[in-house]
Scaffold this active site. Structure first.
Site, PDB file in Angstrom:
ATOM      1  CG  ASN A  46      -2.021   1.073   1.110  1.00 12.95           C
ATOM      2  OD1 ASN A  46      -2.306   1.584   0.027  1.00 12.95           O
ATOM      3  ND2 ASN A  46      -2.612   1.427   2.235  1.00 12.95           N
ATOM      4  CD  GLU A  72      -2.782  -0.446  -3.188  1.00  6.13           C
ATOM      5  OE1 GLU A  72      -3.537   0.550  -3.204  1.00  6.13           O
ATOM      6  OE2 GLU A  72      -3.050  -1.485  -2.551  1.00  6.13           O
ATOM      7  CG  ASP A 185      -4.643  -7.375  -3.223  1.00  5.68           C
ATOM      8  OD1 ASP A 185      -5.644  -8.103  -3.146  1.00  5.68           O
ATOM      9  OD2 ASP A 185      -4.650  -6.154  -2.955  1.00  5.68           O
ATOM     10  CG  ASN A 187      -8.418  -6.309  -4.616  1.00  6.46           C
ATOM     11  OD1 ASN A 187      -8.693  -5.919  -3.479  1.00  6.46           O
ATOM     12  ND2 ASN A 187      -7.557  -5.684  -5.396  1.00  6.46           N
ATOM     13  CG  HIS A 282      -3.034  -5.802   1.823  1.00  5.48           C
ATOM     14  ND1 HIS A 282      -3.694  -6.778   1.105  1.00  5.48           N
ATOM     15  CD2 HIS A 282      -3.533  -4.613   1.381  1.00  5.48           C
ATOM     16  CE1 HIS A 282      -4.547  -6.214   0.272  1.00  5.48           C
ATOM     17  NE2 HIS A 282      -4.463  -4.902   0.417  1.00  5.48           N
TER      18      HIS A 282
END
Length: 290
Positions: A46, A72, A185, A187, A282
């Site tokens: 992130n 990310e 990830d 999602n 995360h």
């Protein structure tokens, strides 16, 4: 009597030497086993710059994976302290940022040099957001994947298009790259056990029936959920909202996976979630193969 005493001493020495030899052999065997294991971590940070400000590099040295896949990253290579990461033991760094600044992007950091690096998939609508990066090693390939979220109708449509095209891409890739680990990830929560409140979240993107069905079919097309291969227990998550103390109350979602191709099943040794790493919303997930 003296002769008997001497023989006894010789026997004891021989027994001790034999024990020493066996112990050394055992320790060398353990060392060789440890060396032969490949530790891979996946982590949606992130924002890599924010994660570094929270101690990510120190944590990386302690976690000590052979390869780490990041999602990310929200940065270009020139914005990242690559020298500090090299000093931490990862001289081989590969970054695939999104075209849009400060958005999306994936990376792979490795202790050893891969034989080959593949940036993207060759499919424009997937690649301009920097969502796929692959490193090929001698007998395994490791991919860092950041699958889109479905925050609104337009993005949900994009997510489903991405999912369908990604499945087709992987179907073709497996022909030439059978030993594949897709870290990232996704999602999507796969099953009710992977989310803290499956009833209230059943209409929320990330747990929609169609998304879950796609992930289920993707796994059945030739991949193992490495964490569930070892652990069938509930209440293990990899993402928590920043709102309402979700992480402290463990109200989370398991949306990060190290999916391992069926061809590698016998090489799986361990898979765990690492919830104590606090650099992101995360947490990292780990898989080990021999």
């Amino acid at each position: 009597f003296n002769l008997l005493e001497q023989r006894t001493k010789i026997t004891k020495k021989s027994t001790f030497r034999c024990f020493q030899d066996k112990l050394c052999t055992f320790l060398l065997h353990l060392k060789s086993l440890k060396k032969s294991l490949m530790k891979i971590i996946s982590y949606n940070v992130n924002g890599i710059r924010a994660a570094i400000n929270k101690g990510f590099i120190d944590w990386l040295q302690q976690a000590n994976p052979d390869v780490i896949c990041l999602q990310e990253i929200k940065a270009t290579q020139d914005q990242i302290p690559v020298d500090d990461i090299t000093a931490a033991g990862y001289p081989f760094q590969y970054y695939y940022p999104a075209t849009k600044k400060g958005y999306s992007g994936v990376a792979i950091l490795s202790k050893t040099k891969p034989n080959n690096i593949v940036y993207g998939t060759g499919i424009h609508h997937m690649d301009f957001e920097g969502r796929n990066l692959r490193a090929d090693f001698d007998d395994v390939s490791v991919m860092s994947l950041y699958l889109p979220s479905g925050t609104n109708i337009e993005r949900l449509d994009h997510k489903f298009m991405f999912m369908d095209d990604f499945q087709n891409y992987i179907n073709e890739l497996k022909v030439t790259v059978p030993n594949l680990i897709i870290c990232g990830d996704y999602n999507i929560c796969h099953e009710a056990i992977d989310i803290h409140d499956p009833v209230r979240n059943k209409t929320v993107s990330g747990f929609l029936p169609a998304e879950r069905a796609w992930l289920d079919a993707f796994m059945k097309s030739g991949f193992i959920d490495s964490f569930r291969h070892f652990n069938k227990d509930p209440h293990h998550y990899s993402w928590w909202s920043y709102r309402a103390g979700a992480r402290g109350n463990n109200k989370g979602w398991r949306i990060d996976y190290n999916l391992v191709s069926n061809a590698l099943e016998n090489r799986l040794k361990r898979a765990v979630i690492l919830p104590d790493a606090m650099h992101s919303d995360h947490c990292p997930i780990l898989v080990e193969i021999d």
